[in-house]
Design a protein around this motif. Sequence first.
Motif, PDB file in Angstrom:
ATOM      1  N   MET A  76      -5.174   2.482  -7.322  1.00  0.00           N
ATOM      2  CA  MET A  76      -6.564   2.496  -6.860  1.00  0.00           C
ATOM      3  C   MET A  76      -7.346   1.281  -7.356  1.00  0.00           C
ATOM      4  O   MET A  76      -8.564   1.345  -7.495  1.00  0.00           O
ATOM      5  CB  MET A  76      -7.259   3.783  -7.327  1.00  0.00           C
ATOM      6  N   ARG A  77      -6.687   0.173  -7.589  1.00  0.00           N
ATOM      7  CA  ARG A  77      -7.386  -0.935  -8.240  1.00  0.00           C
ATOM      8  C   ARG A  77      -8.396  -1.641  -7.330  1.00  0.00           C
ATOM      9  O   ARG A  77      -9.415  -2.125  -7.822  1.00  0.00           O
ATOM     10  CB  ARG A  77      -6.368  -1.919  -8.817  1.00  0.00           C
ATOM     11  N   SER A  78      -8.139  -1.698  -6.056  1.00  0.00           N
ATOM     12  CA  SER A  78      -9.166  -2.236  -5.146  1.00  0.00           C
ATOM     13  C   SER A  78     -10.363  -1.293  -5.100  1.00  0.00           C
ATOM     14  O   SER A  78     -11.519  -1.726  -5.078  1.00  0.00           O
ATOM     15  CB  SER A  78      -8.595  -2.433  -3.737  1.00  0.00           C
ATOM     16  N   ILE A  79     -10.093   0.008  -5.101  1.00  0.00           N
ATOM     17  CA  ILE A  79     -11.177   0.994  -5.161  1.00  0.00           C
ATOM     18  C   ILE A  79     -11.925   0.856  -6.479  1.00  0.00           C
ATOM     19  O   ILE A  79     -13.150   1.006  -6.533  1.00  0.00           O
ATOM     20  CB  ILE A  79     -10.619   2.421  -4.984  1.00  0.00           C
ATOM     21  N   GLY A  80     -11.191   0.538  -7.552  1.00  0.00           N
ATOM     22  CA  GLY A  80     -11.833   0.338  -8.849  1.00  0.00           C
ATOM     23  C   GLY A  80     -12.840  -0.792  -8.814  1.00  0.00           C
ATOM     24  O   GLY A  80     -13.977  -0.653  -9.301  1.00  0.00           O
ATOM     25  N   ILE A  81     -12.455  -1.938  -8.231  1.00  0.00           N
ATOM     26  CA  ILE A  81     -13.389  -3.050  -8.098  1.00  0.00           C
ATOM     27  C   ILE A  81     -14.557  -2.650  -7.199  1.00  0.00           C
ATOM     28  O   ILE A  81     -15.715  -3.038  -7.434  1.00  0.00           O
ATOM     29  CB  ILE A  81     -12.673  -4.293  -7.528  1.00  0.00           C
ATOM     30  N   PRO A  98       0.844  -1.208   0.000  1.00  0.00           N
ATOM     31  CA  PRO A  98       0.000   0.000   0.000  1.00  0.00           C
ATOM     32  C   PRO A  98       0.872   1.248   0.000  1.00  0.00           C
ATOM     33  O   PRO A  98       1.930   1.277   0.624  1.00  0.00           O
ATOM     34  CB  PRO A  98      -0.799  -0.137   1.294  1.00  0.00           C
ATOM     35  N   LEU A  99       0.420   2.285  -0.704  1.00  0.00           N
ATOM     36  CA  LEU A  99       1.228   3.492  -0.873  1.00  0.00           C
ATOM     37  C   LEU A  99       0.620   4.718  -0.198  1.00  0.00           C
ATOM     38  O   LEU A  99       0.971   5.841  -0.516  1.00  0.00           O
ATOM     39  CB  LEU A  99       1.411   3.777  -2.369  1.00  0.00           C
ATOM     40  N   GLY A 100      -0.288   4.502   0.746  1.00  0.00           N
ATOM     41  CA  GLY A 100      -0.950   5.638   1.360  1.00  0.00           C
ATOM     42  C   GLY A 100      -2.202   6.010   0.578  1.00  0.00           C
ATOM     43  O   GLY A 100      -2.507   5.425  -0.458  1.00  0.00           O
ATOM     44  N   SER A 101      -2.920   6.970   1.067  1.00  0.00           N
ATOM     45  CA  SER A 101      -4.194   7.342   0.455  1.00  0.00           C
ATOM     46  C   SER A 101      -4.024   7.727  -1.011  1.00  0.00           C
ATOM     47  O   SER A 101      -3.285   8.665  -1.339  1.00  0.00           O
ATOM     48  CB  SER A 101      -4.819   8.518   1.208  1.00  0.00           C
ATOM     49  N   PRO A 102      -4.710   7.036  -1.929  1.00  0.00           N
ATOM     50  CA  PRO A 102      -4.630   7.412  -3.341  1.00  0.00           C
ATOM     51  C   PRO A 102      -5.485   8.640  -3.656  1.00  0.00           C
ATOM     52  O   PRO A 102      -5.433   9.166  -4.770  1.00  0.00           O
ATOM     53  CB  PRO A 102      -5.177   6.174  -4.058  1.00  0.00           C
ATOM     54  N   LEU A 103      -6.282   9.070  -2.679  1.00  0.00           N
ATOM     55  CA  LEU A 103      -7.145  10.230  -2.919  1.00  0.00           C
ATOM     56  C   LEU A 103      -6.393  11.543  -2.709  1.00  0.00           C
ATOM     57  O   LEU A 103      -6.740  12.562  -3.330  1.00  0.00           O
ATOM     58  CB  LEU A 103      -8.358  10.174  -1.983  1.00  0.00           C
ATOM     59  N   THR A 104      -5.356  11.529  -1.849  1.00  0.00           N
ATOM     60  CA  THR A 104      -4.598  12.758  -1.596  1.00  0.00           C
ATOM     61  C   THR A 104      -3.959  13.321  -2.864  1.00  0.00           C
ATOM     62  O   THR A 104      -4.076  14.532  -3.128  1.00  0.00           O
ATOM     63  CB  THR A 104      -3.529  12.510  -0.521  1.00  0.00           C
ATOM     64  N   VAL A 120      -8.885   2.598 -13.773  1.00  0.00           N
ATOM     65  CA  VAL A 120      -8.507   3.447 -12.636  1.00  0.00           C
ATOM     66  C   VAL A 120      -6.988   3.545 -12.569  1.00  0.00           C
ATOM     67  O   VAL A 120      -6.272   2.740 -13.179  1.00  0.00           O
ATOM     68  CB  VAL A 120      -9.040   2.876 -11.297  1.00  0.00           C
ATOM     69  N   PRO A 121      -6.452   4.508 -11.836  1.00  0.00           N
ATOM     70  CA  PRO A 121      -5.001   4.548 -11.605  1.00  0.00           C
ATOM     71  C   PRO A 121      -4.518   3.263 -10.957  1.00  0.00           C
ATOM     72  O   PRO A 121      -5.260   2.593 -10.227  1.00  0.00           O
ATOM     73  CB  PRO A 121      -4.837   5.757 -10.656  1.00  0.00           C
ATOM     74  N   ASP A 122      -3.254   2.909 -11.224  1.00  0.00           N
ATOM     75  CA  ASP A 122      -2.699   1.661 -10.703  1.00  0.00           C
ATOM     76  C   ASP A 122      -2.798   1.570  -9.182  1.00  0.00           C
ATOM     77  O   ASP A 122      -2.934   0.483  -8.621  1.00  0.00           O
ATOM     78  CB  ASP A 122      -1.228   1.526 -11.114  1.00  0.00           C
TER      79      ASP A 122
END
Length: 606
Positions: free
Chosen positions: A504-509, A262-268, A500-502
């Motif tokens: 954010m793929r769990s968020i994409g699903i 995990p790379l931290g919040s992808p929304l930031t 989706v961005p790489d």
Amino acid sequence: MKTEREEFTDQPKNKIHHNNNNNNHNHDLVHDSSVDHKGRIPLRASTGVWKASLFIIAIEFSERLSYFGIATSLVIYLTKVIRQDLKTAARNVNYWTGVTTLMPLLGGFLADAYLGRFSTVLASTIVYLLGLSLLTVSTLVPSLKACGAEITCDQPRKIHEVLFFTAIYFISVGTGGHKPSLESFGADQFDDDHAEERKQKMSFFNWWNSGLCAGVILGVTLIVYVQDHVGWGVSGAILTSVMAISLAIFLLGRPVYRFRAPLGSPLTPLLQVLVAAFRNRNLPYPPHPSHLYELQSTHNIQGRLLSHTKKLKFLDKAAIIEETGNSSGKQSAWRLATVTRVEELKLILNMIPIWITSLPFGICVAQTSTFFIKQCLTLDRKIGNSFIMPASSMFCLAAAGMIVSVAIYDKVIVPILRKTTGNERGISILQRIGIGMVFSLTSMAVAAVVERKRLDVVKDNPTKGSMEMSVFWLAPQFLIIGIADGFALVGLQEYFYDQVPDSMRSIGIALYLSVNGAANFVSSLLITVVDRITKKSNDKSWFGDDLNSSRLDNFYWLIAAVVAVNLCVYVFLARRYSYKTLQKTTVADCYDGDGNDKGRDASSTV
């Protein structure tokens, strides 16, 4: 955890060949930012692809077995055991389904940002097991049963209702982490930058859904049969045991998995692009997009680099380099963003209209676990002289339709289309979804015609009612909605994972799952609105106390009309949609003879 470059340079020197031999060594490793279970760069031959995915599909089979064993019988349980009327039961099913399919938005965010996909799957499966265990206890322990020692009762015990709803919402929470993380974790086992693995990933989504449907078929046949003829408690015990076994199988596959940290919040970063674009709003556009800011390496924390696109041009302001007096030349991420970050935000914004226009398809799917199942209860379900098929088992026809359509599409249609169109996918993802929407419209039209026929039979023979009709009159609408799932549902999975961005793929699903979740809430709202309007205008609601006093045929026609109008909007959007485009380099371009990251100029786009 070490970076990819550190891991690469930590490899024993005798394994790093120079000059021509170096390229062969690089191709033995997977350079997609993933690591193996020991934190090293994965070896292509011993990790990932189908050898890893089969373990992952096994636990998905178990989860779908449990989910559909519960979901397809939930409306029956609420009306027969907890004694709710049809409208209340249908709304409660839609609420539960909606929560269950919206929770993945939270689970997907936590997986991508903080926990990692593997850890999220592990934790959420444990929560899922707790929910199944509680559900089993509430239906097995005499003091917790709905009616105690009695077979039926007018009003179930309050403690049973509390435990029952607590259990099924525990399952919702478990599904929230399980579904987005597991599917994206499975797709992570294939390297997008490797031609053969990329093609295998396209097939992965098809066969993932075949395994999913196998679980659905067993859930709506074997599990539902046990519920009807043995007891709800026994079926719960079976589901709990199968889930526990599948968790053990999932853990056995750990040595062959490819993991992503995990790379931290992808929304930031997306918020940073918006802020930077606003702060740079008065800066002039550069003469050429190549003058916009981009990092100089394909292997960096933001993943693969994206090519510049012309849409939503105002966001490009975030990547304009402003001349400052800062001697270090560095600017805050809230002032300057890379082209890739800008394009990632564009991807998310472009998805919103597609997500909205997918909701009517989800409304069609929502009817299968509510009104379709209740229709089955009013028809003759006898097979042979003595066997009475459980009403929920009709759902296996939808699963069978999905399996057959996916198999034909993957093994017959796609190879033909690849040759004729030259497209690696055969047809585009959005075209596949559109075909599924057409089938969903057809399903609603067929359902309306069959329901009108059923009501006519009831009118002609009020005593016996529609029991003169075979339940297999409903087979076409179940089969067609299954075919619709084979196109639209699988297409939505692939679309939201791929586009989706790489990071954010769990968020994409989760976004794909939220289509059905939001659609269930919209379906509940639609039922409420139609109920009030028809009561006021005709003094008789389309949703009566039972199906024989209802007008589901009109409701199905209404949904078909909504889908038809929406399909026109969807086609308009799909024809103008721009897919994700990458800046690509070969592995050899990225590393020198000593295994060091060479970096590159942003202009080396292909």
